[in-house]
Design an enzyme around this catalytic site. Sequence first.
Site, mmCIF file in Angstrom:
data_model
loop_
_atom_site.group_PDB
_atom_site.id
_atom_site.type_symbol
_atom_site.label_atom_id
_atom_site.label_comp_id
_atom_site.label_asym_id
_atom_site.label_seq_id
_atom_site.Cartn_x
_atom_site.Cartn_y
_atom_site.Cartn_z
ATOM 1 N N CYS A 157 0.935 -1.043 -0.090
ATOM 2 C CA CYS A 157 0.067 -0.115 -0.037
ATOM 3 C C CYS A 157 0.764 1.383 -0.018
ATOM 4 O O CYS A 157 1.452 1.481 -0.988
ATOM 5 C CB CYS A 157 -0.904 -0.025 1.214
ATOM 6 S SG CYS A 157 -2.146 1.174 0.850
ATOM 7 N N HIS A 262 -3.559 -4.989 -0.155
ATOM 8 C CA HIS A 262 -3.421 -5.430 0.920
ATOM 9 C C HIS A 262 -3.285 -7.245 1.080
ATOM 10 O O HIS A 262 -4.270 -7.645 1.307
ATOM 11 C CB HIS A 262 -4.234 -5.038 2.383
ATOM 12 C CG HIS A 262 -4.069 -3.588 2.589
ATOM 13 N ND1 HIS A 262 -3.307 -3.393 3.497
ATOM 14 C CD2 HIS A 262 -4.426 -2.507 1.721
ATOM 15 C CE1 HIS A 262 -3.114 -1.829 3.529
ATOM 16 N NE2 HIS A 262 -3.949 -1.396 2.470
ATOM 17 N N GLU A 264 -2.370 -9.191 3.263
ATOM 18 C CA GLU A 264 -2.689 -9.718 4.553
ATOM 19 C C GLU A 264 -4.288 -9.483 4.734
ATOM 20 O O GLU A 264 -4.792 -9.996 5.932
ATOM 21 C CB GLU A 264 -1.764 -8.816 5.542
ATOM 22 C CG GLU A 264 -2.560 -7.497 5.908
ATOM 23 C CD GLU A 264 -2.147 -6.533 4.998
ATOM 24 O OE1 GLU A 264 -1.685 -6.713 3.833
ATOM 25 O OE2 GLU A 264 -2.250 -5.211 5.081
ATOM 26 N N ASP A 305 -23.132 -8.258 16.093
ATOM 27 C CA ASP A 305 -23.641 -7.292 17.247
ATOM 28 C C ASP A 305 -23.153 -7.979 18.618
ATOM 29 O O ASP A 305 -23.728 -9.364 18.922
ATOM 30 C CB ASP A 305 -25.116 -7.019 17.395
ATOM 31 C CG ASP A 305 -25.313 -6.160 16.119
ATOM 32 O OD1 ASP A 305 -24.677 -5.829 15.454
ATOM 33 O OD2 ASP A 305 -26.744 -5.904 15.937
ATOM 34 N N ASP A 463 -28.277 5.248 12.660
ATOM 35 C CA ASP A 463 -29.049 4.385 12.756
ATOM 36 C C ASP A 463 -30.438 5.287 12.677
ATOM 37 O O ASP A 463 -30.920 5.633 13.817
ATOM 38 C CB ASP A 463 -29.019 3.926 14.224
ATOM 39 C CG ASP A 463 -27.731 3.131 14.647
ATOM 40 O OD1 ASP A 463 -27.782 1.994 14.178
ATOM 41 O OD2 ASP A 463 -26.789 3.714 15.461
HETATM 42 O O1 1PR Z 1 -23.229 4.777 19.300
HETATM 43 O O2 1PR Z 1 -20.744 4.706 18.916
HETATM 44 O O3 1PR Z 1 -21.597 3.422 20.840
HETATM 45 O O4 1PR Z 1 -22.027 2.745 18.367
HETATM 46 C C1 1PR Z 1 -23.207 1.799 18.728
HETATM 47 C C2 1PR Z 1 -23.194 0.923 17.571
HETATM 48 O O5 1PR Z 1 -24.003 -0.397 17.796
HETATM 49 C C3 1PR Z 1 -23.775 1.456 16.458
HETATM 50 O O6 1PR Z 1 -23.250 1.252 15.383
HETATM 51 C C4 1PR Z 1 -25.240 0.836 16.237
HETATM 52 O O7 1PR Z 1 -25.715 0.689 15.110
HETATM 53 C C5 1PR Z 1 -25.206 -0.343 17.066
HETATM 54 N N1 1PR Z 1 -26.426 -0.855 17.913
HETATM 55 C C6 1PR Z 1 -26.607 -0.352 19.109
HETATM 56 N N2 1PR Z 1 -27.661 -0.904 19.710
HETATM 57 C C7 1PR Z 1 -27.978 -1.746 18.804
HETATM 58 C C8 1PR Z 1 -28.794 -2.990 18.881
HETATM 59 O O8 1PR Z 1 -29.104 -3.770 18.029
HETATM 60 N N3 1PR Z 1 -29.567 -2.878 20.233
HETATM 61 N N4 1PR Z 1 -27.141 -2.730 16.593
HETATM 62 C C9 1PR Z 1 -27.056 -1.991 17.779
HETATM 63 C C10 1PR Z 1 -27.135 -2.204 15.623
HETATM 64 C C11 1PR Z 1 -27.476 -3.010 13.422
HETATM 65 C C12 1PR Z 1 -26.592 -3.747 12.549
HETATM 66 C C13 1PR Z 1 -27.410 -5.090 12.370
HETATM 67 C C14 1PR Z 1 -27.979 -4.658 10.661
HETATM 68 C C15 1PR Z 1 -28.110 -5.989 10.158
HETATM 69 N N5 1PR Z 1 -27.468 -3.480 14.686
HETATM 70 O O9 1PR Z 1 -25.555 -4.212 13.530
HETATM 71 O O10 1PR Z 1 -26.354 -5.974 12.391
HETATM 72 O O11 1PR Z 1 -29.305 -3.825 11.052
HETATM 73 O O12 1PR Z 1 -29.058 -6.870 10.724
HETATM 74 P P1 1PR Z 1 -30.192 -7.667 10.226
HETATM 75 O O13 1PR Z 1 -29.281 -8.285 8.844
HETATM 76 O O14 1PR Z 1 -30.250 -8.876 10.761
HETATM 77 O O15 1PR Z 1 -31.227 -7.060 9.659
HETATM 78 P P2 1PR Z 1 -22.023 4.108 19.449
#
Ligand code: 1PR
Length: 673
Positions: A157, A262, A264, A305, A463
């Site tokens: 890179c 990359h 790696e 998550d 979000d």
């Molecule tokens: O605010 O900087 O601490 O970041 C928190 C991060 O955690 C953010 O990226 C936020 O989107 C994520 N988050 C917070 N709470 C939740 C929760 O589910 N209770 N998850 C959460 C967000 C969204 C994606 C999910 C996709 C695809 N989840 O991670 O995986 O929506 O899902 P699907 O394919 O099943 O529909 P900060």
Amino acid sequence: MAVRLLGSSQMMNAASSYSSSSSRMFVHRDNTDRKKVTFKSTNFSIRAHSSSLAGESVVTLLDYGAGNVRSVRNAIRHLGYDIKDVNTPEDILNANRLIFPGVGAFAPAMDVLNLNGWVPNANSLEFFSAGPLPHQFLLGEALIEYIKSDRPFLGICLGLQLLFESSEENGPVKGLGLIPGVVGRFDSSIGFRVPHIGWHALKIVKDSEILDDVGDCHVYFVHSYRAMPSDDNKEWISSVCNYGEDFIASIRRGNVHAVQFHPEKSGDVGLSVLRRFLQPTSTATRKASSQKASKLAKRVIACLDVRTNDKGDLVVTKGDQYDVREHTKENEVRNLGKPVELAQQYYKDGADEVSFLNITGFRDFPLGDLPMLQVLRYTSENVFVPLTVGGGIRDFTDANGRHYSSLEVASEYFRSGADKVSIGSDAVYAAEEYIRTGVKTGKTSLEQISRVYGNQAVVVSIDPRRVYLKNPDDVEFKTIRVTNPGPNGEEYAWYQCTVNGGREGRPIGAYELAKAVEELGAGEILLNCIDCDGENELYCFQVTCLLVPQLFSGINDFLLSGQGKGFDLDLIQLVSDAVSIPVIASSGAGAVEHFSDVFKKTNASAALAAGIFHRKEVLFSSASPQLFQFLMEFMIPIRSVKEHLLKEGVEVRMLTADYLPQDVQAEKVAAIR
Ligand code: 1PR
């Protein structure tokens, strides 16, 4: 005097203070009015000699601590080699093979090469920056000499770009000057998203042993600057890529190699590039390349998550509209498996990237969350595609009053193996402030992290929730005419951003947020949609199929036909139109068609999913051994998604193992039925 460094901005200071007292360098000012140091001519002779440390199984690594070099280290170790770090110019001259994985920006990297050594510290580097010279040469001078004497070298890179005459990055800034040409920025005005992030196949233009296993396979790039082919440098070029224009993907001259991609992070193919550099005598034959034109492949990203459950274990969970608790009497956090194991599984299944989101990061302090750092460290030992981590990236003061900057939090994530960090809530506050004042303070987490690690290392996770409107003028935010009207027949909507895991709505729309964070330094947008998150009809259907065996043969058809609601295409197009950085579509994938829809109907660069990939894990554990084997081999959702995309004419990166001839597949199926 030694200067203690945490990142590349500090490196710049170190180099500047050294340059003013050194008689070995020229000092000049360029158009950025920043003090610069460049080399005197290198007409001196350095005799390289072997060191007892530089045995056959040892690789010398030039790592100046500005980013995630853990992955390169992990890949080298994975291939069975030990690493000797460069601390002095002599270490370069004594190397048997040298790998230079340049990270960060061009100018600070050159500043480091203009030093004459450093001493490593536990978490950072201390550079000799002034006073009597402890070594005869500068690092850059030793590097030039090493390369000129045709010793085995692999630049990665920025390690390729630094070999050129100069770069426009924060410049012009002079490079090592070994290859004619100027490194410039990709032109986003011609409709290509910058940074160039993702998987691209190479057009190999000359024999370059290290690329012998690459053939038509895709390799992983992440960069905003590139060197262009010209008559003056054509003798060096071993492969090119086209991203709006041809750029140099690799060079080779004798034993000197450098790659813009990359290795790696390029899965098995990338490891084979490293292996061929480390074992040049390998006799394996060269894989044929069809030389057909390649576009940047659309990426399929597996998201995990992660949070601590009520028993205190770190688990992968998944919510429906962000609610991760089971709707049972116990109300437990849904547990879908162990983070490291699942990440490895998805890597083997062909995920182009893996993202970890620490979903309680908004209330817990991530550096107190050592298990999450351990997850990253272990994962990066065996997963050779990019890793993103998010959750809790912000300034924090702990119970003892100690202040941690968001940059420190991010640095710890990078050191633990992350390639990118994803910022959620903190980016919303930063964007609100920026829109209100019109001033970039340079102090937000987003600005600081992208300044030190480059914008390609910073993802902003949005979000939003859909808010339907009867009249588009009812709000000050960008609205759209929705494809499907709202519950009361509303034809319009805006997308309200939230913080704290969707718990709090903020006075800013997804469109406005995306534009603001791009200006503040985001390199990519992860676009969730709370309304669409976590469709689960597919899971229910799969369970039914297992319970009713007659339906079993229908599973694959079902996977290919789709049942879930899919991505919010209106939202994704709205945000992709707002920015010129890549957008990752997320939330709602329930069937393979959802992936082809999102790539054909919007300008998303990648699609991220969670539920569709995880839930089979729960399902499979209840299957008989034969059924389990069958499911694992043929029901891998990531593979199904990619095969579908390929069939639909969407370029994706496939694993070589995915190309199992049909008759072999049929035989395997017959054997277990
Ligand atoms: O605010 O900087 O601490 O970041 C928190 C991060 O955690 C953010 O990226 C936020 O989107 C994520 N988050 C917070 N709470 C939740 C929760 O589910 N209770 N998850 C959460 C967000 C969204 C994606 C999910 C996709 C695809 N989840 O991670 O995986 O929506 O899902 P699907 O394919 O099943 O529909 P900060």
